[in-house]
Design a protein around this motif. Structure first.
Motif, PDB file in Angstrom:
ATOM      1  N   GLN A 226      -8.351  81.897  30.883  1.00 41.77           N
ATOM      2  CA  GLN A 226      -8.897  81.279  32.093  1.00 41.77           C
ATOM      3  C   GLN A 226      -9.958  80.222  31.796  1.00 41.77           C
ATOM      4  O   GLN A 226     -10.141  79.292  32.560  1.00 41.77           O
ATOM      5  CB  GLN A 226      -9.511  82.363  33.001  1.00 41.77           C
ATOM      6  CG  GLN A 226      -8.512  83.347  33.538  1.00 41.77           C
ATOM      7  CD  GLN A 226      -7.587  82.724  34.571  1.00 41.77           C
ATOM      8  OE1 GLN A 226      -7.912  81.709  35.193  1.00 41.77           O
ATOM      9  NE2 GLN A 226      -6.428  83.321  34.750  1.00 41.77           N
ATOM     10  N   GLU A 227     -10.674  80.381  30.678  1.00 41.03           N
ATOM     11  CA  GLU A 227     -11.771  79.457  30.371  1.00 41.03           C
ATOM     12  C   GLU A 227     -11.320  78.185  29.675  1.00 41.03           C
ATOM     13  O   GLU A 227     -12.133  77.334  29.336  1.00 41.03           O
ATOM     14  CB  GLU A 227     -12.842  80.165  29.536  1.00 41.03           C
ATOM     15  CG  GLU A 227     -12.371  80.672  28.196  1.00 41.03           C
ATOM     16  CD  GLU A 227     -11.654  82.023  28.252  1.00 41.03           C
ATOM     17  OE1 GLU A 227     -11.075  82.382  27.223  1.00 41.03           O
ATOM     18  OE2 GLU A 227     -11.645  82.688  29.289  1.00 41.03           O
ATOM     19  N   ALA A 228     -10.025  78.024  29.471  1.00 39.52           N
ATOM     20  CA  ALA A 228      -9.501  76.829  28.806  1.00 39.52           C
ATOM     21  C   ALA A 228      -9.679  75.597  29.694  1.00 39.52           C
ATOM     22  O   ALA A 228      -9.478  75.652  30.901  1.00 39.52           O
ATOM     23  CB  ALA A 228      -8.030  77.014  28.464  1.00 39.52           C
ATOM     24  N   GLU A 229     -10.063  74.503  29.065  1.00 30.17           N
ATOM     25  CA  GLU A 229     -10.211  73.228  29.770  1.00 30.17           C
ATOM     26  C   GLU A 229      -8.987  72.364  29.486  1.00 30.17           C
ATOM     27  O   GLU A 229      -8.507  72.319  28.355  1.00 30.17           O
ATOM     28  CB  GLU A 229     -11.474  72.512  29.307  1.00 30.17           C
ATOM     29  CG  GLU A 229     -12.738  73.256  29.633  1.00 30.17           C
ATOM     30  CD  GLU A 229     -13.964  72.565  29.081  1.00 30.17           C
ATOM     31  OE1 GLU A 229     -13.870  71.384  28.682  1.00 30.17           O
ATOM     32  OE2 GLU A 229     -15.013  73.215  29.046  1.00 30.17           O
ATOM     33  N   VAL A 230      -8.501  71.680  30.532  1.00 29.61           N
ATOM     34  CA  VAL A 230      -7.266  70.912  30.414  1.00 29.61           C
ATOM     35  C   VAL A 230      -7.526  69.464  30.786  1.00 29.61           C
ATOM     36  O   VAL A 230      -8.212  69.172  31.768  1.00 29.61           O
ATOM     37  CB  VAL A 230      -6.178  71.487  31.349  1.00 29.61           C
ATOM     38  CG1 VAL A 230      -4.882  70.725  31.198  1.00 29.61           C
ATOM     39  CG2 VAL A 230      -5.971  72.964  31.093  1.00 29.61           C
ATOM     40  N   ASP A 231      -6.951  68.559  30.004  1.00 27.68           N
ATOM     41  CA  ASP A 231      -6.990  67.127  30.306  1.00 27.68           C
ATOM     42  C   ASP A 231      -5.549  66.628  30.248  1.00 27.68           C
ATOM     43  O   ASP A 231      -4.854  66.841  29.256  1.00 27.68           O
ATOM     44  CB  ASP A 231      -7.859  66.387  29.291  1.00 27.68           C
ATOM     45  CG  ASP A 231      -7.898  64.898  29.577  1.00 27.68           C
ATOM     46  OD1 ASP A 231      -8.072  64.519  30.758  1.00 27.68           O
ATOM     47  OD2 ASP A 231      -7.730  64.111  28.632  1.00 27.68           O
ATOM     48  N   VAL A 232      -5.111  65.988  31.329  1.00 25.81           N
ATOM     49  CA  VAL A 232      -3.741  65.465  31.399  1.00 25.81           C
ATOM     50  C   VAL A 232      -3.821  63.961  31.603  1.00 25.81           C
ATOM     51  O   VAL A 232      -4.547  63.480  32.471  1.00 25.81           O
ATOM     52  CB  VAL A 232      -2.962  66.100  32.570  1.00 25.81           C
ATOM     53  CG1 VAL A 232      -1.551  65.553  32.630  1.00 25.81           C
ATOM     54  CG2 VAL A 232      -2.947  67.609  32.451  1.00 25.81           C
ATOM     55  N   SER A 233      -3.082  63.217  30.782  1.00 22.31           N
ATOM     56  CA  SER A 233      -3.018  61.770  30.953  1.00 22.31           C
ATOM     57  C   SER A 233      -1.562  61.329  30.883  1.00 22.31           C
ATOM     58  O   SER A 233      -0.768  61.895  30.132  1.00 22.31           O
ATOM     59  CB  SER A 233      -3.863  61.051  29.894  1.00 22.31           C
ATOM     60  OG  SER A 233      -3.392  61.347  28.606  1.00 22.31           O
ATOM     61  N   TYR A 234      -1.256  60.355  31.697  1.00 26.37           N
ATOM     62  CA  TYR A 234       0.117  59.855  31.788  1.00 26.37           C
ATOM     63  C   TYR A 234       0.212  58.471  31.184  1.00 26.37           C
ATOM     64  O   TYR A 234      -0.659  57.629  31.388  1.00 26.37           O
ATOM     65  CB  TYR A 234       0.571  59.794  33.248  1.00 26.37           C
ATOM     66  CG  TYR A 234       0.755  61.150  33.876  1.00 26.37           C
ATOM     67  CD1 TYR A 234       1.966  61.815  33.773  1.00 26.37           C
ATOM     68  CD2 TYR A 234      -0.281  61.763  34.568  1.00 26.37           C
ATOM     69  CE1 TYR A 234       2.146  63.060  34.345  1.00 26.37           C
ATOM     70  CE2 TYR A 234      -0.118  63.015  35.147  1.00 26.37           C
ATOM     71  CZ  TYR A 234       1.097  63.649  35.025  1.00 26.37           C
ATOM     72  OH  TYR A 234       1.270  64.888  35.588  1.00 26.37           O
ATOM     73  N   GLY A 235       1.278  58.254  30.433  1.00 22.87           N
ATOM     74  CA  GLY A 235       1.613  56.932  29.927  1.00 22.87           C
ATOM     75  C   GLY A 235       2.744  56.383  30.776  1.00 22.87           C
ATOM     76  O   GLY A 235       3.056  56.922  31.840  1.00 22.87           O
ATOM     77  N   GLU A 236       3.372  55.334  30.305  1.00 24.29           N
ATOM     78  CA  GLU A 236       4.481  54.751  31.055  1.00 24.29           C
ATOM     79  C   GLU A 236       5.646  55.740  31.195  1.00 24.29           C
ATOM     80  O   GLU A 236       6.204  55.891  32.265  1.00 24.29           O
ATOM     81  CB  GLU A 236       4.957  53.473  30.362  1.00 24.29           C
ATOM     82  CG  GLU A 236       6.003  52.716  31.157  1.00 24.29           C
ATOM     83  CD  GLU A 236       6.362  51.422  30.474  1.00 24.29           C
ATOM     84  OE1 GLU A 236       7.565  51.120  30.452  1.00 24.29           O
ATOM     85  OE2 GLU A 236       5.459  50.726  29.975  1.00 24.29           O
ATOM     86  N   ARG A 237       5.985  56.411  30.097  1.00 24.27           N
ATOM     87  CA  ARG A 237       7.076  57.388  30.124  1.00 24.27           C
ATOM     88  C   ARG A 237       6.692  58.706  29.462  1.00 24.27           C
ATOM     89  O   ARG A 237       7.557  59.508  29.132  1.00 24.27           O
ATOM     90  CB  ARG A 237       8.291  56.818  29.402  1.00 24.27           C
ATOM     91  CG  ARG A 237       8.864  55.586  30.085  1.00 24.27           C
ATOM     92  CD  ARG A 237      10.163  55.226  29.494  1.00 24.27           C
ATOM     93  NE  ARG A 237      10.911  56.465  29.216  1.00 24.27           N
ATOM     94  CZ  ARG A 237      12.193  56.555  29.045  1.00 24.27           C
ATOM     95  NH1 ARG A 237      12.915  55.473  29.096  1.00 24.27           N
ATOM     96  NH2 ARG A 237      12.788  57.681  28.788  1.00 24.27           N
ATOM     97  N   THR A 238       5.402  58.912  29.254  1.00 25.92           N
ATOM     98  CA  THR A 238       4.947  60.123  28.562  1.00 25.92           C
ATOM     99  C   THR A 238       3.840  60.826  29.341  1.00 25.92           C
ATOM    100  O   THR A 238       3.196  60.231  30.204  1.00 25.92           O
ATOM    101  CB  THR A 238       4.407  59.791  27.156  1.00 25.92           C
ATOM    102  OG1 THR A 238       3.296  58.906  27.294  1.00 25.92           O
ATOM    103  CG2 THR A 238       5.469  59.175  26.277  1.00 25.92           C
TER     104      THR A 238
END
Length: 115
Positions: A72-84
């Motif tokens: 539960q304590e995990a931190e998440v970062d999501v980033s989008y590229g053109e197709r990724t």
């Protein structure tokens, strides 16, 4: 052969001096094993989360995947590229490692499907 009183006392003193060292080494080895296990869990969570985002799962489903794998304590970062999509997860390891500022982290990039 019978031991003298001074020899018995010497064995007790040697044992008293070595037990703390043996316990410290055992704790260090177990702590390293726990850190390695946490790193594997975080990497697995990042891989599964990147795959879920790549097939366009909703964010709540992906967050439950991450919580189940990395905690539960995990931190998440999501980033989008053109197709990724790139998912980076960071999680605390153990109090002794946190004091040193060391965390488990993994970053996985997946190709978006259906685009």
């Amino acid at each position: 052969m019978k031991r003298s009183e001074s020899e018995r006392g010497m064995v007790t003193a040697e044992l008293a001096m070595t037990i703390p060292v043996v316990l410290a080494i055992a704790y260090l080895l177990l702590s390293i094993a726990a850190a390695a296990l946490t790193q594997l869990r975080v990497h697995d969570a990042a891989r599964e989360a990147a795959r879920a985002y790549a097939v366009e799962e909703d964010a709540s489903t992906v967050r439950s995947i991450i919580a189940a794998r990395a905690g539960q304590e995990a931190e998440v970062d999501v980033s989008y590229g053109e197709r990724t999509v790139t998912v980076t997860i960071t999680a605390p390891i153990d109090p002794i490692w946190q004091a040193a500022g060391i965390e488990a982290t993994s970053s996985i990039t997946a190709l978006m499907e259906g685009r």
